[in-house]
Design an enzyme around this catalytic site. Structure first.
Site, PDB file in Angstrom:
ATOM      1  N   LYS A 137      -5.911  -2.000  -1.601  1.00 26.80           N
ATOM      2  CA  LYS A 137      -6.856  -1.839  -0.486  1.00 26.80           C
ATOM      3  C   LYS A 137      -7.490  -3.173  -0.110  1.00 26.80           C
ATOM      4  CE  LYS A 137      -7.009   2.232   1.234  1.00 26.80           C
ATOM      5  NZ  LYS A 137      -7.592   3.519   1.003  1.00 26.80           N
TER       6      LYS A 137
ATOM      7  N   GLU B 100     -13.324   4.706  -3.929  1.00 25.58           N
ATOM      8  CA  GLU B 100     -11.944   5.057  -3.567  1.00 25.58           C
ATOM      9  C   GLU B 100     -11.303   5.922  -4.639  1.00 25.58           C
ATOM     10  OE1 GLU B 100     -10.297   3.456  -0.644  1.00 25.58           O
ATOM     11  OE2 GLU B 100      -8.927   5.134  -1.002  1.00 25.58           O
ATOM     12  N   ASP B 101     -10.739   7.014  -4.216  1.00 21.65           N
ATOM     13  CA  ASP B 101      -9.912   7.860  -5.080  1.00 21.65           C
ATOM     14  C   ASP B 101     -10.634   8.373  -6.330  1.00 21.65           C
ATOM     15  OD1 ASP B 101      -8.151   7.447  -3.073  1.00 21.65           O
ATOM     16  OD2 ASP B 101      -6.550   6.620  -4.287  1.00 21.65           O
TER      17      ASP B 101
ATOM     18  N   TYR C 186       0.834  -1.202   0.000  1.00 24.08           N
ATOM     19  CA  TYR C 186       0.000   0.000   0.000  1.00 24.08           C
ATOM     20  C   TYR C 186       0.870   1.254   0.000  1.00 24.08           C
ATOM     21  CZ  TYR C 186      -4.060   2.708  -0.109  1.00 24.08           C
ATOM     22  OH  TYR C 186      -4.975   3.616  -0.540  1.00 24.08           O
TER      23      TYR C 186
ATOM     24  N   ARG D 109      -8.367  10.578  -8.992  1.00 28.42           N
ATOM     25  CA  ARG D 109      -7.565  11.228  -7.938  1.00 28.42           C
ATOM     26  C   ARG D 109      -6.889  10.146  -7.119  1.00 28.42           C
ATOM     27  NH1 ARG D 109      -8.840  11.726  -2.324  1.00 28.42           N
ATOM     28  NH2 ARG D 109      -7.365  10.057  -2.619  1.00 28.42           N
TER      29      ARG D 109
ATOM     30  N   ASP E 273     -14.180   5.902   1.004  1.00 25.31           N
ATOM     31  CA  ASP E 273     -13.054   5.778   1.927  1.00 25.31           C
ATOM     32  C   ASP E 273     -12.386   7.118   2.196  1.00 25.31           C
ATOM     33  OD1 ASP E 273     -11.120   4.155   3.442  1.00 25.31           O
ATOM     34  OD2 ASP E 273      -9.745   5.047   2.006  1.00 25.31           O
ATOM     35  N   ASP E 274     -12.269   7.930   1.167  1.00 26.43           N
ATOM     36  CA  ASP E 274     -11.510   9.180   1.314  1.00 26.43           C
ATOM     37  C   ASP E 274     -12.283  10.229   2.104  1.00 26.43           C
ATOM     38  OD1 ASP E 274      -9.258   8.308  -0.416  1.00 26.43           O
ATOM     39  OD2 ASP E 274     -10.916   8.082  -1.802  1.00 26.43           O
TER      40      ASP E 274
ATOM     41  N   ASN F 194      -0.928  11.523   0.771  1.00 36.28           N
ATOM     42  CA  ASN F 194      -0.173  10.367   0.294  1.00 36.28           C
ATOM     43  C   ASN F 194       0.215  10.541  -1.168  1.00 36.28           C
ATOM     44  OD1 ASN F 194      -0.547   8.876   2.700  1.00 36.28           O
ATOM     45  ND2 ASN F 194      -2.588   8.246   2.050  1.00 36.28           N
TER      46      ASN F 194
HETATM   47  O1  OAA Z   1      -6.658   5.072   3.214  1.00 38.68           O
HETATM   48  C1  OAA Z   1      -5.581   5.521   2.826  1.00 38.68           C
HETATM   49  O2  OAA Z   1      -4.545   4.863   2.817  1.00 38.68           O
HETATM   50  C2  OAA Z   1      -5.519   6.929   2.333  1.00 38.68           C
HETATM   51  C3  OAA Z   1      -6.259   7.140   1.091  1.00 38.68           C
HETATM   52  O3  OAA Z   1      -7.277   6.559   0.835  1.00 38.68           O
HETATM   53  C4  OAA Z   1      -5.737   8.097   0.117  1.00 38.68           C
HETATM   54  O4  OAA Z   1      -4.673   8.682   0.335  1.00 38.68           O
HETATM   55  O5  OAA Z   1      -6.392   8.265  -0.901  1.00 38.68           O
HETATM   56 MG    MG Z   2      -7.925   6.863  -1.119  1.00 44.06          MG
END
Ligand code: OAA
Ligand code: MG
Length: 542
Positions: free
Chosen positions: A262, A334-335, A191, A244, A357-358, A499
């Protein structure tokens, strides 16, 4: 071996496929064969096997799902545990009850069942593996030691990542055993931060599909596409459209690394069976010119679809997912970029089991981190003043959860608790004079204040006790900013959440050094412990 209605299966193998709840499921040319008996037929390579040494009994065949129980240990994989994944990290004989598992050479190439050199002598006999493996038999423990040794030889994190992905494709039990036993060392590989680099170079390192790709080309056929995935009993989907990816921006179809990574965490840390997890990337194009010009890019070479075209593909996907996997399927967004993330969550929040999640996952972990930090600081969340750099999904998601928590703790109305929280975006402090031009998710944070452009000026004006970075922009918590926090607070709380590491607002070293070791620091991507004065600071990952 079969204790239940075996002859029915043997005589009518198709009934196994046909009895799955999904009527549209393709009838595979599956044959039921007891490996080791003269009945063996390799003609289609697709066998339902029970082994000579298997002590398992097929206790139940309900709706086409097998529950396997080992009568000696009483260990049950539970309904649908066709690959024995629930006991994946235990060194036990392979009992490959499955609709389509092959023996011999094919078994060595099936990542669900392959044990490599750890296949016992008995298993080698009963699964037709003699001669296909060198003579030595080693334990899973030794395999773990060997893999770890090999991975540590690589200097480049991306090489470690590729070695891990290769292992996942080869021997899933060993992959998860290795990951679970060495989480701190290997999480940064599978990750963040390494997964970020993997996504950037996904086209070059791509070897095999690790999830389902749904593109604009599949419009009208999304259900069929989902049905091509071999696993039928999916419980959780992580889906991205790649717009993103972490703080790296639009990586289009190369975003697939994120759902894959994930979901490895769902298994390694959450105990969800690998076969119940489905990574999905929805490809509607990319606006990343570099990728569009990259000869190794694996996605559609076109600009991103927006508006109705985008909404229709997403809607078809959301509908097909429920049709294929039922009402209880969990979908993790996610993203996605801000403009779609909030809308999708709102649109499907009442009809599907979804979370982003974000916006929400990050918020819950950060709130937990803040509550822990209160133990060092004394006092409660209601006593704090919060300043965020970054007012996107993570920033506004965390802000809202903090406001809700303070409201719950104090019985103050939410509108009041929100006033303790300030956000800075690319245009400066979010204040009421900007209300008209703000995106809807920023509006609740537009408080009365004169405009402030720079972060350091906002720190000095708002005097926060807690500074949180969710900007996706690296090195934005400058020396000046951290020093301002340290001059205002005995123990400034500084969370650099963006990140991967390159986008972190500051490093652990910077936070500790510039605050003379007084900062309570945590980050989104991991940082090594840092020695400052007589102390070693171990930064938390939130
Ligand atoms: O949960 C994580 O590792 C952080 C996350 O989703 C991201 O940076 O988009
Ligand atoms: Mg994310």
């Amino acid at each position: 071996m079969f204790s239940l209605n075996r002859s029915a299966f043997l005589n009518n193998p198709a009934s196994i496929s046909g009895s799955f709840p999904d009527k549209h499921r393709r009838i595979l040319p599956t044959r039921v064969v007891v490996a080791g008996s003269s009945n063996r037929d390799k003609s289609n390579g697709s066998l339902l096997m029970a082994t000579d040494e298997s002590t398992a009994t097929l206790k139940e065949m309900r709706d086409g799902y097998a529950e396997v129980v080992d009568p000696k240990s009483g260990v049950s994989g539970g309904v649908q545990d066709v690959y024995g994944e629930d006991t994946a990290t235990e060194d036990q004989p392979v009992t490959p009850w499955s609709v389509s598992v092959a023996s011999g050479y094919s078994l060595l190439r099936d990542p669900h069942h392959n044990k490599g050199l750890a296949f016992s002598e008995k298993e080698r006999n009963s699964h037709y593996l003699r001669g296909l493996l060198p003579p030595t038999v080693i334990s899973q423990e030794l395999q773990v030691k060997k893999m770890l040794h090999n991975i540590r030889q690589y200097q480049v994190p991306l090489q470690k990542y590729m070695a891990m992905m290769d292992l996942q494709e080869r021997n899933q039990k060993l992959f998860y055993k290795l990951l679970i036993d060495n989480v701190e060392e290997l999480l940064p590989i599978v990750y963040t931060p390494t997964v970020g680099e993997a996504c950037q170079k996904y086209g070059s390192i791509y070897s095999r599909p690790q999830g389902v790709f749904i593109s604009l080309k599949d419009k009208g056929k999304v259900l069929e596409v989902l049905r091509n995935w071999p696993e039928k009993n999916i419980q959780v989907i992580v889906v991205t459209d790649g717009e993103r990816i972490l703080g790296l921006g639009d990586l289009g179809c190369h975003g697939m690394g994120i759902p894959v990574g994930k979901l490895s965490l769902y298994t390694a840390l959450g105990g969800i069976r690998p076969s119940a997890c489905l990574p999905v990337t929805i490809d509607v194009g990319t606006n990343n010119e570099k990728l569009l010009d990259d000869e190794f890019y694996i996605g559609l070479r076109q600009k991103r679809a927006i508006g109705q075209e985008y909404a229709e593909l997403l809607h078809e996907f959301m509908t097909a997912v429920k049709q294929n996997y039922g009402e209880r399927i969990l979908i993790q967004f996610e993203d996605f970029a801000n403009h779609n993330a909030f809308d999708l969550l709102e649109k499907y929040g009442t009809t599907h089991l979804v979370f982003n999640d974000d916006i929400q996952g990050t918020a819950s972990v950060v709130l937990a981190g803040l509550i822990s930090a209160m133990k060092f600081l004394g006092g409660s969340l209601a006593d704090q003043r919060f300043l965020f750099l970054g007012a996107g999904e993570a920033g506004t998601g965390i802000a809202e959860l903090i406001a809700l928590e303070i409201s719950k703790q104090t019985n103050m109305p939410l509108e009041e608790t929100r006033k303790k929280i300030w956000l800075v975006d690319s245009k400066g402090l979010i204040v009421s004079s900007r209300l008209e031009s703000l995106q809807h998710f920023k509006k609740p944070w537009a408080h009365e204040h004169e405009p402030v452009k720079e972060l350091v000026d906002a720190v000095n004006a708002i005097k926060p006790t807690i500074l949180i970075g969710t900007s996706g922009q690296g090195r934005t918590f400058t020396k000046e900013v951290v020093e301002a926090m340290a001059s205002l607070n005995e123990k400034p709380i500084i969370f650099s959440l963006s990140n991967p590491t390159s986008q972190s607002e500051c490093t652990a070293e910077e936070a500790y050094t510039w605050s003379q070791g007084r900062a309570i620091f945590a980050s989104g991507s991991p940082f090594d412990p840092f020695e400052y004065g007589d102390n070693v600071f171990v930064p938390g990952q939130v």
